[in-house]
Scaffold this motif. Structure first.
Motif, PDB file in Angstrom:
ATOM      1  N   HIS A   9       0.830  -1.209   0.000  1.00  0.00           N
ATOM      2  CA  HIS A   9       0.000   0.000   0.000  1.00  0.00           C
ATOM      3  C   HIS A   9       0.856   1.247   0.000  1.00  0.00           C
ATOM      4  N   GLU A  47      -3.759   3.432   1.995  1.00  0.00           N
ATOM      5  CA  GLU A  47      -3.980   3.541   3.440  1.00  0.00           C
ATOM      6  C   GLU A  47      -4.179   5.011   3.798  1.00  0.00           C
ATOM      7  N   HIS A 104       3.958   7.345   3.320  1.00  0.00           N
ATOM      8  CA  HIS A 104       4.915   6.230   3.252  1.00  0.00           C
ATOM      9  C   HIS A 104       4.504   5.233   2.191  1.00  0.00           C
ATOM     10  N   GLU A 155       7.736   1.011   4.803  1.00  0.00           N
ATOM     11  CA  GLU A 155       7.198  -0.003   5.712  1.00  0.00           C
ATOM     12  C   GLU A 155       7.273  -1.353   5.000  1.00  0.00           C
TER      13      GLU A 155
HETATM   14 CO    CO Z   1       1.166   1.631   6.213  1.00  0.00          CO
END
Ligand code: CO
Length: 254
Positions: free
Chosen positions: A7, A54, A78, A127
């Motif tokens: 994502h 997200e 991110h 991430e």
């Molecule tokens: Co995330």
């Protein structure tokens, strides 16, 4: 090693307002929403083809996402790569001396997750996530295609992503200014010279695909989204898409 873009995270002031654009206007189906107290956010994942979007609303102004909003406003926050073994990958990165925010996996909205320190990827917060097994995504009328990253030296930035995550190169770059990493026909990262994107470095734009563009355009017009419309593509301006430069085309290529 990573197998997809899981994502892209977007910092928003208000989740309900963000739903009106990303879920109700673009039509991305909600996968799950939860408060992640440890990260100081209420977050939602929306399906966008093989990848997800997200949305992150801070619980307090002092939380990391709250500070991000205070400093930079809404926008791309991110990128998260999918991996089968987030714990093993974090350990391997740590052994290489890569700067990490999480040295061991923890629970996040996307499954078992861990963050690298932004200095590890030229200022981009990355991430890693190993998702829980679950049903396949609902069909989405708009699908994730590409994340654009501005860099003073795109080749070097791309090499970092290749070295750290084993991202394959999609197009062989014969000394040209751009480098594309990722999966043919799937999600990609495109590194472009910062001078091509108003000097911006880091995550600068998101490209998506909508095979049936006219109904989407009609929904965007209905909410008076600020956009530029071409024959087979449209560009939504950041003031209408929570700080994201959003490009949507009918075709996956180019
Ligand atoms: Co995330």
């Amino acid at each position: 090693m990573v197998t997809n873009i899981h994502h892209v995270g977007i910092a928003v002031k208000n989740l309900a307002a963000a739903y009106r654009f990303w879920r109700d206007t673009l039509g991305l189906p909600l996968v799950r929403e939860a408060e992640v107290a440890e990260q100081g956010v209420r977050a939602a994942l929306l399906a966008a083809g093989e990848s997800e979007i997200e949305l992150l609303e801070p619980l307090t102004p002092e939380s990391p996402v709250g500070r991000f909003l205070g400093k930079r406003g809404e926008g791309l926050h991110h990128v998260c790569f999918k991996t089968a073994d987030v714990g093993g990958d974090l350990a391997a990165l740590r052994a290489k001396g890569v700067a990490l925010l999480d040295t061991a996996p923890r629970r996040g909205l996307a499954g078992r997750i861990g963050f690298l320190h932004p200095t590890a990827c030229h200022g981009v917060l990355v991430e890693l996530a190993t998702p829980d097994a679950g049903p396949p995504h609902a069909e989405s009328p708009v699908r994730f295609k590409r994340l654009v990253i501005g860099s003073p030296s795109p080749g070097e930035t791309a090499k970092t992503y290749q070295d750290l995550f084993g991202l394959p190169e999609v197009e062989v770059n014969n000394g040209g200014p751009r480098t594309m990493l990722g999966w043919i026909g799937g999600a990609t990262l495109m590194m472009v010279p910062a001078r091509e994107v108003r000097g911006m470095e880091g995550m600068v734009a998101l490209s998506m695909v909508a095979p049936d563009l006219p109904p989407l355009q009609a929904r965007l017009e209905k909410v008076k989204a600020s956009m530029l419309v071409g024959a087979s593509e449209l560009t939504v301006e950041p003031q209408s898409s929570h700080g994201v430069h959003l490009h949507i085309s009918r075709y996956h290529f180019p």
